[in-house]
Motif scaffolding. Structure first.
Motif, PDB file in Angstrom:
ATOM      1  N   LEU A  47      37.396  49.633 -39.982  1.00  0.00           N
ATOM      2  CA  LEU A  47      37.857  49.163 -38.678  1.00  0.00           C
ATOM      3  C   LEU A  47      36.694  48.537 -37.926  1.00  0.00           C
ATOM      4  CD1 LEU A  47      40.159  52.064 -37.419  1.00  0.00           C
ATOM      5  CD2 LEU A  47      40.836  49.695 -37.809  1.00  0.00           C
ATOM      6  N   HIS A  48      36.859  47.298 -37.489  1.00  0.00           N
ATOM      7  CA  HIS A  48      35.828  46.604 -36.723  1.00  0.00           C
ATOM      8  C   HIS A  48      36.363  46.257 -35.348  1.00  0.00           C
ATOM      9  CE1 HIS A  48      33.116  45.065 -40.246  1.00  0.00           C
ATOM     10  NE2 HIS A  48      33.197  46.376 -40.170  1.00  0.00           N
ATOM     11  N   GLY A  49      35.543  46.462 -34.347  1.00  0.00           N
ATOM     12  CA  GLY A  49      35.927  46.093 -32.989  1.00  0.00           C
ATOM     13  C   GLY A  49      35.603  44.643 -32.698  1.00  0.00           C
ATOM     14  N   GLY A  50      35.833  44.236 -31.454  1.00  0.00           N
ATOM     15  CA  GLY A  50      35.504  42.881 -31.041  1.00  0.00           C
ATOM     16  C   GLY A  50      36.644  41.902 -31.288  1.00  0.00           C
ATOM     17  N   ARG A  51      36.428  40.677 -30.840  1.00  0.00           N
ATOM     18  CA  ARG A  51      37.426  39.628 -30.961  1.00  0.00           C
ATOM     19  C   ARG A  51      36.867  38.441 -31.729  1.00  0.00           C
ATOM     20  NH1 ARG A  51      41.882  39.945 -27.682  1.00  0.00           N
ATOM     21  NH2 ARG A  51      41.922  41.643 -26.162  1.00  0.00           N
ATOM     22  N   VAL A  52      37.767  37.648 -32.279  1.00  0.00           N
ATOM     23  CA  VAL A  52      37.347  36.410 -32.923  1.00  0.00           C
ATOM     24  C   VAL A  52      36.998  35.411 -31.827  1.00  0.00           C
ATOM     25  CG1 VAL A  52      38.033  34.561 -34.494  1.00  0.00           C
ATOM     26  CG2 VAL A  52      38.904  36.875 -34.850  1.00  0.00           C
ATOM     27  N   PRO A  53      35.791  34.843 -31.837  1.00  0.00           N
ATOM     28  CA  PRO A  53      35.422  33.888 -30.779  1.00  0.00           C
ATOM     29  C   PRO A  53      36.308  32.655 -30.832  1.00  0.00           C
ATOM     30  CG  PRO A  53      33.790  33.907 -32.543  1.00  0.00           C
ATOM     31  CD  PRO A  53      34.709  35.048 -32.815  1.00  0.00           C
ATOM     32  N   PRO A  54      36.562  32.020 -29.679  1.00  0.00           N
ATOM     33  CA  PRO A  54      37.474  30.863 -29.637  1.00  0.00           C
ATOM     34  C   PRO A  54      37.075  29.738 -30.581  1.00  0.00           C
ATOM     35  CG  PRO A  54      37.036  31.659 -27.412  1.00  0.00           C
ATOM     36  CD  PRO A  54      36.109  32.409 -28.319  1.00  0.00           C
ATOM     37  N   TRP A  55      35.780  29.477 -30.749  1.00  0.00           N
ATOM     38  CA  TRP A  55      35.362  28.373 -31.610  1.00  0.00           C
ATOM     39  C   TRP A  55      35.763  28.612 -33.068  1.00  0.00           C
ATOM     40  CZ3 TRP A  55      32.205  29.864 -35.539  1.00  0.00           C
ATOM     41  CH2 TRP A  55      31.420  31.008 -35.357  1.00  0.00           C
ATOM     42  N   LEU A  56      35.835  29.901 -33.491  1.00  0.00           N
ATOM     43  CA  LEU A  56      36.268  30.207 -34.844  1.00  0.00           C
ATOM     44  C   LEU A  56      37.788  30.331 -34.915  1.00  0.00           C
ATOM     45  CD1 LEU A  56      35.675  30.871 -37.778  1.00  0.00           C
ATOM     46  CD2 LEU A  56      35.312  33.264 -37.115  1.00  0.00           C
ATOM     47  N   ALA A  57      38.392  30.939 -33.908  1.00  0.00           N
ATOM     48  CA  ALA A  57      39.848  31.100 -33.903  1.00  0.00           C
ATOM     49  C   ALA A  57      40.539  29.741 -34.003  1.00  0.00           C
ATOM     50  CB  ALA A  57      40.294  31.839 -32.644  1.00  0.00           C
ATOM     51  N   ASN A  58      40.005  28.756 -33.289  1.00  0.00           N
ATOM     52  CA  ASN A  58      40.590  27.418 -33.343  1.00  0.00           C
ATOM     53  C   ASN A  58      40.510  26.828 -34.740  1.00  0.00           C
ATOM     54  OD1 ASN A  58      39.868  24.231 -33.033  1.00  0.00           O
ATOM     55  ND2 ASN A  58      41.454  24.841 -31.601  1.00  0.00           N
ATOM     56  N   GLY A  77      25.273  26.004 -38.154  1.00  0.00           N
ATOM     57  CA  GLY A  77      25.521  27.428 -38.308  1.00  0.00           C
ATOM     58  C   GLY A  77      25.749  28.130 -36.980  1.00  0.00           C
ATOM     59  N   ARG A  78      26.802  28.928 -36.932  1.00  0.00           N
ATOM     60  CA  ARG A  78      27.148  29.631 -35.697  1.00  0.00           C
ATOM     61  C   ARG A  78      27.752  30.977 -36.035  1.00  0.00           C
ATOM     62  NH1 ARG A  78      30.775  26.977 -30.722  1.00  0.00           N
ATOM     63  NH2 ARG A  78      30.068  28.436 -29.104  1.00  0.00           N
ATOM     64  N   SER A  79      27.513  31.956 -35.178  1.00  0.00           N
ATOM     65  CA  SER A  79      28.074  33.291 -35.343  1.00  0.00           C
ATOM     66  C   SER A  79      28.350  33.860 -33.961  1.00  0.00           C
ATOM     67  CB  SER A  79      27.088  34.197 -36.105  1.00  0.00           C
ATOM     68  OG  SER A  79      25.950  34.463 -35.305  1.00  0.00           O
ATOM     69  N   VAL A  80      28.782  35.115 -33.918  1.00  0.00           N
ATOM     70  CA  VAL A  80      29.003  35.746 -32.620  1.00  0.00           C
ATOM     71  C   VAL A  80      27.696  35.934 -31.863  1.00  0.00           C
ATOM     72  CG1 VAL A  80      31.112  36.928 -33.327  1.00  0.00           C
ATOM     73  CG2 VAL A  80      28.904  38.045 -33.677  1.00  0.00           C
ATOM     74  N   PHE A  81      26.579  35.753 -32.562  1.00  0.00           N
ATOM     75  CA  PHE A  81      25.267  35.889 -31.927  1.00  0.00           C
ATOM     76  C   PHE A  81      24.741  34.557 -31.393  1.00  0.00           C
ATOM     77  CE2 PHE A  81      25.618  38.956 -35.462  1.00  0.00           C
ATOM     78  CZ  PHE A  81      25.649  40.124 -34.713  1.00  0.00           C
ATOM     79  N   VAL A 115      38.028  32.971 -46.707  1.00  0.00           N
ATOM     80  CA  VAL A 115      37.739  31.543 -46.767  1.00  0.00           C
ATOM     81  C   VAL A 115      37.842  30.911 -45.377  1.00  0.00           C
ATOM     82  CG1 VAL A 115      39.970  30.367 -47.122  1.00  0.00           C
ATOM     83  CG2 VAL A 115      37.974  29.668 -48.446  1.00  0.00           C
ATOM     84  N   MET A 116      38.489  31.624 -44.448  1.00  0.00           N
ATOM     85  CA  MET A 116      38.598  31.141 -43.072  1.00  0.00           C
ATOM     86  C   MET A 116      37.377  31.472 -42.228  1.00  0.00           C
ATOM     87  SD  MET A 116      42.456  32.041 -41.849  1.00  0.00           S
ATOM     88  CE  MET A 116      43.916  31.300 -42.546  1.00  0.00           C
ATOM     89  N   GLY A 117      36.455  32.271 -42.749  1.00  0.00           N
ATOM     90  CA  GLY A 117      35.257  32.608 -41.987  1.00  0.00           C
ATOM     91  C   GLY A 117      35.324  33.937 -41.266  1.00  0.00           C
ATOM     92  N   THR A 162      29.663  25.209 -39.173  1.00  0.00           N
ATOM     93  CA  THR A 162      30.768  24.562 -38.460  1.00  0.00           C
ATOM     94  C   THR A 162      30.964  23.107 -38.875  1.00  0.00           C
ATOM     95  OG1 THR A 162      29.298  24.014 -36.599  1.00  0.00           O
ATOM     96  CG2 THR A 162      30.537  26.091 -36.474  1.00  0.00           C
ATOM     97  N   ARG A 163      29.885  22.405 -39.206  1.00  0.00           N
ATOM     98  CA  ARG A 163      30.040  21.006 -39.618  1.00  0.00           C
ATOM     99  C   ARG A 163      30.775  20.918 -40.953  1.00  0.00           C
ATOM    100  NH1 ARG A 163      23.874  18.926 -38.138  1.00  0.00           N
ATOM    101  NH2 ARG A 163      24.003  19.403 -35.900  1.00  0.00           N
ATOM    102  N   VAL A 164      30.438  21.798 -41.867  1.00  0.00           N
ATOM    103  CA  VAL A 164      31.135  21.838 -43.155  1.00  0.00           C
ATOM    104  C   VAL A 164      32.588  22.241 -42.940  1.00  0.00           C
ATOM    105  CG1 VAL A 164      31.258  23.012 -45.381  1.00  0.00           C
ATOM    106  CG2 VAL A 164      29.037  22.318 -44.455  1.00  0.00           C
ATOM    107  N   TYR A 165      32.809  23.245 -42.108  1.00  0.00           N
ATOM    108  CA  TYR A 165      34.156  23.732 -41.819  1.00  0.00           C
ATOM    109  C   TYR A 165      35.026  22.578 -41.295  1.00  0.00           C
ATOM    110  CZ  TYR A 165      37.300  27.711 -40.720  1.00  0.00           C
ATOM    111  OH  TYR A 165      38.315  28.621 -40.704  1.00  0.00           O
ATOM    112  N   ASP A 166      34.505  21.836 -40.328  1.00  0.00           N
ATOM    113  CA  ASP A 166      35.283  20.745 -39.741  1.00  0.00           C
ATOM    114  C   ASP A 166      35.568  19.642 -40.753  1.00  0.00           C
ATOM    115  OD1 ASP A 166      35.296  22.103 -37.337  1.00  0.00           O
ATOM    116  OD2 ASP A 166      33.614  20.981 -36.487  1.00  0.00           O
ATOM    117  N   GLN A 167      34.586  19.366 -41.622  1.00  0.00           N
ATOM    118  CA  GLN A 167      34.810  18.356 -42.655  1.00  0.00           C
ATOM    119  C   GLN A 167      35.871  18.829 -43.645  1.00  0.00           C
ATOM    120  OE1 GLN A 167      33.811  15.369 -42.758  1.00  0.00           O
ATOM    121  NE2 GLN A 167      31.983  15.207 -41.470  1.00  0.00           N
ATOM    122  N   THR A 168      35.854  20.107 -43.986  1.00  0.00           N
ATOM    123  CA  THR A 168      36.854  20.657 -44.892  1.00  0.00           C
ATOM    124  C   THR A 168      38.255  20.481 -44.316  1.00  0.00           C
ATOM    125  OG1 THR A 168      35.270  22.298 -45.710  1.00  0.00           O
ATOM    126  CG2 THR A 168      37.597  22.721 -46.139  1.00  0.00           C
TER     127      THR A 168
END
Length: 420
Positions: free
Chosen positions: A12-23, A400-404, A61-63, A337-343
């Protein structure tokens, strides 16, 4: 509860998916779904969602965090957001969700049924029964908190729901599939995720049929008060009982957050890298001329292609699919994120053209997956540790981006070339 040595539940992990990843998850989940439906149809999508290993790989695969319980919530949420606007075109509807959203499932099913023509009241009852079975008939110590119901225009459906055990901080995910379902109380599950923890009372096992009949007979014979008295008597001598307990099938995910070599089938990883290097220049020559798109994007496309086309045995190591787009908590590396968007851009282009009758781009993605399978026993490549180290080194250049936060530029230059 006793624990089996060397195994663990979905943490079980707490926290939320950040909007930039959820989108991004919403967009990727939708376009992957479109590709699956285009190639294999709506019922095949339901079969995929009912397979716990595929479901975990889809989230990875969604990150999302590759091993955690959060994949369940985030995947259901992403599909609900992403497929909502496409429901009329695809004939697929996602209902329910976490907490209060789960309780809206019956109402959503009735509303959708009135609109598209299936019997929403019957499916609403199915939703209630599924939830009741996993909360009452399968007494495994996990309290349900998420209920996702995916249904097609034909009235076929899959349910993915999850429970938590606060004491152990673990989760268990349950999968149901309407295809071939004959009974809600006699082995109805497609699969169950989670470690077999301690003693589990599973009244849906076919071997419990006699027990179910006996319970109904007992209720009719002595009533609820009589059952309570009998139970008290049994509790007093429980230490003397040594009956065999019915157990549930399960998928075991490790507790550690980092991706380790033992979590990945290296030959499959090497085959994916080799397929991207081999088919990329041939099938994506025009794409590779676009600034910012390169070999690294083709590698992600190869992993996404496996999610679209792979057979069940390909998903026994969900951690491998986190190498497509990393993870929000930097495991195995920050989300590029750049690779993700290109995918997403390549997949959307391929699906859009396929709708107009031009399947060439989607066919090129399938060739990536075919090539990976062909090369699996013949190629080698970097170790898992080396691959992760290189990805982390070039993370800044790949967005590269993360919750940090955003990844800083590395202090020292690397020796290898950039795979963007």
């Amino acid at each position: 509860m006793a624990r089996r040595a060397g195994s663990a539940d979905l943490p079980l992990h707490g926290g939320r998916v950040p909007p930039w990843l959820a989108n991004r998850m919403t967009r990727l989940g939708a376009v992957v779904t479109e590709a699956i439906v285009h190639h294999y149809g709506r019922d095949e999508l339901l079969r995929r969602l009912a397979h716990p290993f595929w479901f975990q790989s889809f989230g990875a695969v969604m990150g999302m965090d590759w091993h955690s319980s959060g994949i369940t919530t985030s995947v259901i949420g992403a599909l609900k957001r992403g497929l909502g606007p496409l429901s009329g075109e695809l004939g697929i509807h996602v209902c329910g969700g976490r907490g209060k959203h789960s309780r809206q499932t019956p109402h959503e099913l009735v509303t959708i049924g009135d609109r598209v023509g299936f019997d929403g009241a019957v499916l609403a009852q199915a939703s209630r029964l599924v939830a009741k079975v996993d909360s009452a008939a399968v007494q495994d110590g996990f309290d349900l908190y998420l209920h996702g119901f995916v249904v097609t225009n034909e009235g076929n459906w899959v349910v993915v729901q999850q429970g938590m055990n606060d004491e152990s901080r673990k989760a268990r995910r349950y999968h149901w599939l309407s295809e071939g379902l004959k009974s809600f109380v006699d082995e109805p599950h497609s699969a169950i995720d989670g470690e077999k923890q301690g003693k589990i009372v599973n009244l849906t096992d076919h071997r419990a049929e006699a027990s179910r009949r006996a319970q109904l007979d007992l209720l009719a014979e002595i009533g609820p008060d009589g059952i309570a008295r009998e139970f008290a008597t049994l509790e007093g001598c429980r230490g003397k009982l040594n009956s065999e307990q019915l157990v549930l099938p399960h998928l075991v995910m490790p507790a550690h957050h980092d991706v380790r070599a033992k979590d990945v089938l290296a030959p499959r990883l090497h085959a994916t890298l080799a397929a991207a290097a081999d088919r990329g220049p041939a099938d994506f020559a025009e794409l590779l001329l676009v600034p910012g798109v390169g070999a690294r994007t083709v590698q992600s496309l190869a992993m996404v292609a496996e999610v679209v086309h792979g057979t069940p045995y390909r998903f026994t190591d969900p951690a491998r699919f986190s190498f497509a787009h990393g993870g929000k908590d930097r495991h195995p590396f920050p989300v590029p994120t750049r690779v993700y968007d290109q995918t997403i851009g390549v997949l959307k282009s391929a699906v859009r053209k396929a709708k107009l009758g031009n399947d060439e781009e989607l066919a090129a993605l399938k060739r990536l997956d075919d090539q990976a399978r062909m090369l699996e026993r013949r190629v080698s490549g970097p170790s898992v540790e080396q691959f992760i180290a290189e990805e982390r080194f070039q993370s800044h250049a790949l967005g590269g981006r993360s919750v940090f936060g955003w990844e800083p530029e590395p202090e020292e230059k690397g020796a290898g070339g950039l795979r963007n």
